[in-house]
Enzyme design. Sequence first.
Site, PDB file in Angstrom:
ATOM      1  N   LYS A 239      -9.332   3.042  -3.682  1.00  0.00           N
ATOM      2  CA  LYS A 239      -9.940   2.396  -2.523  1.00  0.00           C
ATOM      3  C   LYS A 239     -11.348   2.921  -2.283  1.00  0.00           C
ATOM      4  O   LYS A 239     -11.577   4.130  -2.226  1.00  0.00           O
ATOM      5  CB  LYS A 239      -9.063   2.628  -1.287  1.00  0.00           C
ATOM      6  CG  LYS A 239      -9.480   1.824  -0.066  1.00  0.00           C
ATOM      7  CD  LYS A 239      -8.497   2.039   1.079  1.00  0.00           C
ATOM      8  CE  LYS A 239      -8.846   1.182   2.293  1.00  0.00           C
ATOM      9  NZ  LYS A 239      -7.927   1.419   3.418  1.00  0.00           N
TER      10      LYS A 239
ATOM     11  N   GLU B 209       0.832  -1.211   0.000  1.00  0.00           N
ATOM     12  CA  GLU B 209       0.000   0.000   0.000  1.00  0.00           C
ATOM     13  C   GLU B 209       0.869   1.264   0.000  1.00  0.00           C
ATOM     14  O   GLU B 209       1.832   1.355   0.763  1.00  0.00           O
ATOM     15  CB  GLU B 209      -0.898  -0.022   1.244  1.00  0.00           C
ATOM     16  CG  GLU B 209      -1.821   1.167   1.396  1.00  0.00           C
ATOM     17  CD  GLU B 209      -2.628   1.098   2.677  1.00  0.00           C
ATOM     18  OE1 GLU B 209      -3.561   1.901   2.827  1.00  0.00           O
ATOM     19  OE2 GLU B 209      -2.332   0.229   3.533  1.00  0.00           O
TER      20      GLU B 209
ATOM     21  N   CYS C 118      -5.788  -2.745   2.101  1.00  0.00           N
ATOM     22  CA  CYS C 118      -5.833  -2.798   3.564  1.00  0.00           C
ATOM     23  C   CYS C 118      -7.183  -3.282   4.084  1.00  0.00           C
ATOM     24  O   CYS C 118      -7.584  -4.408   3.885  1.00  0.00           O
ATOM     25  CB  CYS C 118      -5.447  -1.425   4.121  1.00  0.00           C
ATOM     26  SG  CYS C 118      -5.236  -1.387   5.913  1.00  0.00           S
TER      27      CYS C 118
END
Length: 548
Positions: A356, A276, A418
């Site tokens: 995301k 990430e 994540c």
Amino acid sequence: MPVNKNSGRRELSLALVAGCLLGFSFPPVPTGLFATVAFVPFFLLLEGVQGHGAAFRRSYATFFIFNVITLYWTGGFTHGKDPYLMAAGASLLLAHPLFFCMPVAGWMFIRKRFGDLYSLCLFPFLWVSFEYLHSLTEISFPWLTLGNTQTYDLASIQIASVTGVFGISFWLLWLNVAVYLFFSAVRSGRLNFISVRSALFAAGILALYLLPGAYGASILRNPVQGGADSIRIAVVQPNIDPFEKWQQRSDLQLQVLERLTSEVAAKRVDLIVWPETAVPFYVLDPGNHPAFEILRREIDSLGVPLLTGIPDIRYYGEGEPAPRSSKVLQDGRRYDNYNSSMLLQPGDPEIQKYAKMILVPFAERVPFSEALSFLNAMQWNFGLGGWGMGGEKTVFHLKEKGIADDSSKRFQFSNFICYESVYPGFVASFVREGAEFLTVITNDSWWGNTSGAYQHARFAVLRAVENRRWIVQCANGGISCFVDPFGHLLEPTEMFTERTLIGSVRPERALTFYSATGDWFAQICLVLSTFHLAAALGSRIYSTIRGR
């Protein structure tokens, strides 16, 4: 349930036992068995309680203990000690138990209208409904879904390919109800502990406990996988301090990544994965075009595709509608930045991107900041607060051996950033879109060597089983790993180590029942729970009117 005037010490003891059993049933401790009886002392704690105030106090005490044990790491109290992070973590520990009191309030309401036994049988439906609702909206946080406790029991969790993790929660809750009913019957004298009826009751509980495991054992003995060719994937774990990442020179960080990448690229891999925000600047911004071209030439030279986390930015042109939550530059332009990932392939000019879509409340985005834009002042210093919310699902197309020719064989996969991997229905929706394997890129180093990173890695086990997909997790400082479609977690790295992993992944195309239908099981529980809550409310209104 008989009225029992418990002392404060007994109440505290029961709340402590229930909270500890729930807390210690979660990873990283492999004691998920505790979850089969964790609610038994909680049911004892609420025996005879009629007032909602007393029920709330006892429930909050239980779930506060539970949250402290499982989520103590969220404040970074042992690592980094950032004031905003610690304040956010403390707020979570104080506020999150309130959500768990909601299904208890509904259960108490139903208990008053329909009685003890009937309401106990409804408790699993109410709790699963709560878990499902707690996975929705911008303030969702399904980290403590009860089914997440069972990731070390691979046989029992194979039912997740049909019901999802919520089916595992339902099974555990029924075990708790059954054990409590057995204990209550023996304690009250309604059931003789050494009688035939008692033996049959205990045998029924044992059968309920063993049934998912028996089904899962048959699956694990005869695993069925597709016939697609396997591909070799390399994971790069650079172990860069996240608290220094946004202040350090980005070229030094890229040097670490490029050195490790060169090492694994020579080992005939088909895809390299960086974690990430591995590239800690807006590499796709026109102002950083020279840096992007250096990265592009590196990929072309190595001949291996690269999936990497990046921050991305979008500028809104004059007159172009911009979200209220967007930010403003000094020159007056509005923009949004995103926690993103991109796939670069040798010789291919196309840049495949994903932004995301599910952001950690407060840490990455203030909930409902689109409607309440003034809340955007609450942002973290480390480049995390105020991310924009992605709006499109992406299925990446990976060309065989990185060949740019359109006639080459393509593999399809999706990437989660994540926290997104905690959401079962969200992950399944990408599988329905055609993802043949899954990747997770993350940075779990913020919280030190605490439970968080271990829990996150174990939850990937459930996503793999639910969808029968390989999962590749790449973390900045650990835990990186591979997870096969039956939940075996392979080659997990240690925390805070510089490592590379190489593993073979087999793309799968068939959909499981869960992948195809999503959270059908939890939704049925929600419908039944809503019906009974409405019936209880109607009964109360009717009684009130008749009483007049």
